[in-house]
Design an enzyme around this catalytic site. Structure first.
Site, short mmCIF file in Angstrom:
data_model
loop_
_atom_site.label_atom_id
_atom_site.label_comp_id
_atom_site.label_asym_id
_atom_site.label_seq_id
_atom_site.Cartn_x
_atom_site.Cartn_y
_atom_site.Cartn_z
N GLY A 163 0.82 -1.22 0.00
CA GLY A 163 0.00 0.00 0.00
C GLY A 163 0.84 1.26 0.00
O GLY A 163 0.45 2.28 0.59
N GLY B 49 -0.65 4.88 -0.85
CA GLY B 49 -1.77 5.44 -0.09
C GLY B 49 -1.31 6.47 0.94
O GLY B 49 -0.11 6.77 1.05
N VAL C 141 -1.20 6.30 4.30
CA VAL C 141 -0.31 5.75 5.32
C VAL C 141 0.94 5.14 4.69
O VAL C 141 2.06 5.38 5.15
CB VAL C 141 -1.03 4.68 6.17
CG1 VAL C 141 -0.09 4.09 7.20
CG2 VAL C 141 -2.24 5.28 6.87
N GLY C 142 0.75 4.37 3.63
CA GLY C 142 1.90 3.70 3.00
C GLY C 142 2.94 4.69 2.50
O GLY C 142 4.15 4.47 2.67
N SER D 63 -9.79 2.86 14.25
CA SER D 63 -10.52 3.07 15.50
C SER D 63 -12.01 2.69 15.37
O SER D 63 -12.70 2.59 16.39
CB SER D 63 -10.40 4.52 15.96
OG SER D 63 -10.89 5.39 14.98
N LYS E 253 -11.53 -5.32 9.53
CA LYS E 253 -10.35 -4.94 10.32
C LYS E 253 -10.24 -5.78 11.61
O LYS E 253 -9.15 -6.14 12.03
CB LYS E 253 -10.39 -3.44 10.65
CG LYS E 253 -10.09 -2.56 9.44
CD LYS E 253 -8.65 -2.74 8.99
CE LYS E 253 -8.29 -1.93 7.77
NZ LYS E 253 -6.92 -2.19 7.30
N THR F 210 -6.09 6.36 14.99
CA THR F 210 -7.25 7.23 14.98
C THR F 210 -7.46 7.78 13.56
O THR F 210 -6.79 7.35 12.63
CB THR F 210 -7.05 8.35 16.03
OG1 THR F 210 -8.26 9.05 16.15
CG2 THR F 210 -5.93 9.30 15.63
N LEU G 254 -6.81 9.67 10.40
CA LEU G 254 -5.54 10.20 9.90
C LEU G 254 -5.78 11.19 8.75
O LEU G 254 -6.79 11.12 8.07
CB LEU G 254 -4.67 9.05 9.39
CG LEU G 254 -4.36 7.95 10.42
CD1 LEU G 254 -3.69 6.77 9.73
CD2 LEU G 254 -3.49 8.50 11.54
N TRP H 91 -21.38 18.08 6.20
CA TRP H 91 -22.36 17.01 6.39
C TRP H 91 -22.71 16.84 7.87
O TRP H 91 -21.84 16.94 8.74
CB TRP H 91 -21.80 15.67 5.89
CG TRP H 91 -21.52 15.62 4.43
CD1 TRP H 91 -21.83 16.56 3.49
CD2 TRP H 91 -20.85 14.56 3.73
NE1 TRP H 91 -21.39 16.15 2.25
CE2 TRP H 91 -20.80 14.93 2.37
CE3 TRP H 91 -20.29 13.34 4.11
CZ2 TRP H 91 -20.21 14.13 1.40
CZ3 TRP H 91 -19.71 12.54 3.16
CH2 TRP H 91 -19.67 12.92 1.80
N ARG I 231 -14.23 13.89 16.77
CA ARG I 231 -13.22 13.05 16.14
C ARG I 231 -11.83 13.48 16.59
O ARG I 231 -11.58 14.65 16.86
CB ARG I 231 -13.29 13.15 14.60
CG ARG I 231 -14.54 12.58 13.96
CD ARG I 231 -14.59 11.05 14.03
NE ARG I 231 -15.77 10.52 13.36
CZ ARG I 231 -16.98 10.42 13.92
NH1 ARG I 231 -17.18 10.83 15.17
NH2 ARG I 231 -18.00 9.91 13.25
#
Ligand code: GFB
Length: 311
Positions: free
Chosen positions: A11, A14, A16-17, A109, A141, A165, A167, A203, A210
């Site tokens: 990944g 992406g 995180v990756g 999370s 997950k 949490t 990101l 929205w 959060r």
């Protein structure tokens, strides 16, 4: 891990990756391997096995996943559960089969019960019903966490799991239909400012809370854990968060100020709020000696600069 260890980063393009790639490279890890989706479809078991057999990675960061914001999760639940289950099962099983020394699995999370007490302690896993809008993703997950746990239990592997949490940061998805709230609001406020529009629509009620963490902090935490700890130190998994949260209304005001938009904020109450709060308890993470460094304001400013540089 030493600097020459062969590390597979699943990944790597992406949010995180790509942050993990930056972090590992900046620390001098020189033997990283990656494959694009086109080169290796991680939902195909045979392809994954062949890749592991050929490459024999020593360490694996499992950051590949089908992800999205509240609307995407709610609209495409079959894709979220299927793709994530397949990716996790294939990589975790191949890691066991081809002798990976240590693997790090990234959860989310949203694995915690919708109405669990706050802050969310690791032990609250599977103690209540999940938030409906992301149940499919959460189940996948949770399955990933338990795959790691049971492979460790039966085969003595060293597969650790982390629960980040919410990101944000560079290389996030800024598509308004499928993104998370942070990139969506950065884009909405930016476009409204540029087009001189009178309002931005957010929205839901703006009341949900959060917790947001810059992805460079997340990557730093993951590399720190992989370098220093094993499954016996970590237990089933560890939360990764900053320890405080804000309402979506407050987040909107902050992004509005950073972007420099001067109009109104309106609410679209036809859109879901999702879970009322998901603040992670970071006691375990703190006891392992790590804490986040990037403030929310600095992180949003940096992400907004990155977003503008892509235009
Ligand atoms: O980030 P988000 O899409 O996902 O939405 P979750 C967070 C909150 O922001 C919700 C509100 O209450 C949204 O209604 N919101 C306000 C917006 N304006 C917008 C907007 O323009 N776009 C978006 N996307 N939201 C996801 C899960 O939940 O979080 C995933 O669905 C995953 O499974 C991820 O766990 C981290 O925080 O509600």
């Amino acid at each position: 891990m030493d600097k020459k260890s062969k590390i597979y980063l699943a990944g790597h393009r992406g949010l995180v990756g790509s942050a993990l790639k930056r972090r590992l490279e900046s620390k001098g890890y020189s033997n990283l391997i990656f494959r694009t989706h086109r080169e290796l479809d991680l939902t195909k078991q045979q392809a994954v096995n062949e890749f592991f057999e050929r490459e024999k990675p020593e360490y694996v960061f499992l950051a590949a996943a089908k992800v999205g914001g509240i609307l995407a999760n709610n609209t495409y639940p079959a894709e979220f559960i299927y793709e994530n289950l397949m990716i996790e099962a294939n990589i975790i099983h191949a890691s066991y089969r081809y002798g990976v020394k240590k693997l790090l699995f990234l959860g989310s999370s949203c694995i915690y019960p919708k109405l669990a007490p706050q802050p969310l302690k690791e032990e609250y896993l599977l103690t209540g019903s999940l938030e409906e809008t992301n149940e499919a993703y959460a189940i996948a997950k949770i399955a990933g966490i338990r795959l790691c746990k049971h492979y460790n239990q039966q085969y003595g592997t060293n597969f650790i799991s982390v629960m980040p949490t919410n990101l944000y940061g560079p290389n996030d998805n800024f598509d308004l239909e499928t993104s998370h709230v942070m990139p969506a609001l950065i884009r909405k406020f930016h476009e409204a400012k540029v087009k001189n529009e009178p309002e931005v629509v957010i929205w839901g009620t703006g009341k949900p809370l959060r917790e947001f963490m810059h992805v460079d902090d997340m990557a730093d935490a993951c590399v720190y854990l992989m370098e220093n700890f094993n499954i016996d130190d970590i237990g089933e998994f560890v939360n990764i968060g900053v320890g405080k949260d804000i309402t979506i209304g407050e987040l909107s005001e902050l992004i509005k100020e950073i972007v420099g938009f001067e109009g109104e904020i309106k609410k679209d109450l036809s859109k879901p709020d999702g879970t009322p709060q998901k603040l992670l308890d970071i006691t375990k993470l703190s006891s392992l000696g790590w804490k986040a460094k990037i403030s929310l304001k600095d992180g949003i400013e940096q992400t907004y600069e990155w977003y503008q540089s892509q235009k």
